[in-house]
Scaffold this active site. Sequence first.
Site, mmCIF file in Angstrom:
data_model
loop_
_atom_site.group_PDB
_atom_site.id
_atom_site.type_symbol
_atom_site.label_atom_id
_atom_site.label_comp_id
_atom_site.label_asym_id
_atom_site.label_seq_id
_atom_site.Cartn_x
_atom_site.Cartn_y
_atom_site.Cartn_z
ATOM 1 N N TYR A 45 -36.495 -33.468 -2.979
ATOM 2 C CA TYR A 45 -37.378 -33.674 -1.830
ATOM 3 C C TYR A 45 -37.808 -32.335 -1.235
ATOM 4 O O TYR A 45 -36.982 -31.579 -0.714
ATOM 5 C CB TYR A 45 -36.701 -34.528 -0.757
ATOM 6 C CG TYR A 45 -36.349 -35.922 -1.209
ATOM 7 C CD1 TYR A 45 -37.059 -36.557 -2.217
ATOM 8 C CD2 TYR A 45 -35.309 -36.620 -0.608
ATOM 9 C CE1 TYR A 45 -36.729 -37.840 -2.630
ATOM 10 C CE2 TYR A 45 -34.979 -37.902 -1.006
ATOM 11 C CZ TYR A 45 -35.694 -38.501 -2.020
ATOM 12 O OH TYR A 45 -35.363 -39.768 -2.423
ATOM 13 N N HIS A 74 -30.613 -38.981 -10.065
ATOM 14 C CA HIS A 74 -31.912 -39.285 -9.471
ATOM 15 C C HIS A 74 -32.960 -39.649 -10.528
ATOM 16 O O HIS A 74 -33.200 -38.888 -11.455
ATOM 17 C CB HIS A 74 -32.373 -38.054 -8.687
ATOM 18 C CG HIS A 74 -33.525 -38.294 -7.776
ATOM 19 N ND1 HIS A 74 -34.162 -37.273 -7.111
ATOM 20 C CD2 HIS A 74 -34.180 -39.427 -7.400
ATOM 21 C CE1 HIS A 74 -35.135 -37.746 -6.373
ATOM 22 N NE2 HIS A 74 -35.171 -39.056 -6.539
#
Length: 311
Positions: free
Chosen positions: A56, A120
């Site tokens: 992110y 992820h």
Amino acid sequence: MQKRPLGNTGLELSVLGFGASSIGAEFRPIDVSEALRCVNVALDRGMNYIDTAAYYGRGMSEIMLGRVLPQLPRDSFYLSTKLGRFAPQHFDFSARRVAESIDISLERMQLDHLDMVFCHDIEFVDLDQIVNETIPALKKAVEKGKVRFVGVSGYPMKIFHEMIRRSELDVILTYNHYTLQNDMALSLVEPCRDAGVGLINAAPFSARLLTDAPLPSWHKATDQVREVAKAAAAHCRERGSDIAKLALQYSAANESFASCVVGSANPDRVAGWCDWLDEPLDETLVAEVKEILKPIHNWVYVEGRPENNDG
């Protein structure tokens, strides 16, 4: 704020979790001071769970959290981050990168341990590596006291079912799959319960599809999906409500999910979500909106292509 148990971990998460992707400028330019204040607002209003990722903002989200978290008692929040995806086309789930990523995340956020670490977006790589190399490397980090619990995150349902069968997980994070429009994540409830795996839901707004806001430029919704969603939003306005409010209340209400993760870089919006939780869910409006959304029920992306999948 109500809390729920997370599988067999012993953790109890707030029904709303704070998603820190937005404070990493993942979706738009941000005001840094406002973004940092979002974390304090979330915790002050009863959230005890924060989710982020090395991906992110390409590290910015974790760095921003490192400006706030050291000032807070460590036992006042649970923190999860993610590793393996580091840029849109950069994936590295090797054991060496697992160890490096954990250390870098700890340094960025100025923490001595991570409560949860997720592999992820694992749908983009060979799951054999996740099972045989990545998860064992994470288990070593658990033995060293750097990580408490390990899990996986991603989009397609099939990856979770396979990983539950093939590995020993503590927790799963799924997104966009338990909303007013899509309830495919319900297929995970029983397998997770049987395996003692905690289940976390994220993205109740389905990337703004279930809001009055314009869809982001990268949203792949078809014309039909956009029009049906607009009709549902218009119906909520006619009834004196807001489809985003209904979507949040609906997703957070299901006790099969320990927490519903949602994020913003606007502190007023974060406070507003907490206010919505204090209001009763309009079950009649839920039924009406679901009827409107029926033509796009369980519409998903498969290998980059939008599909409708009720199976």
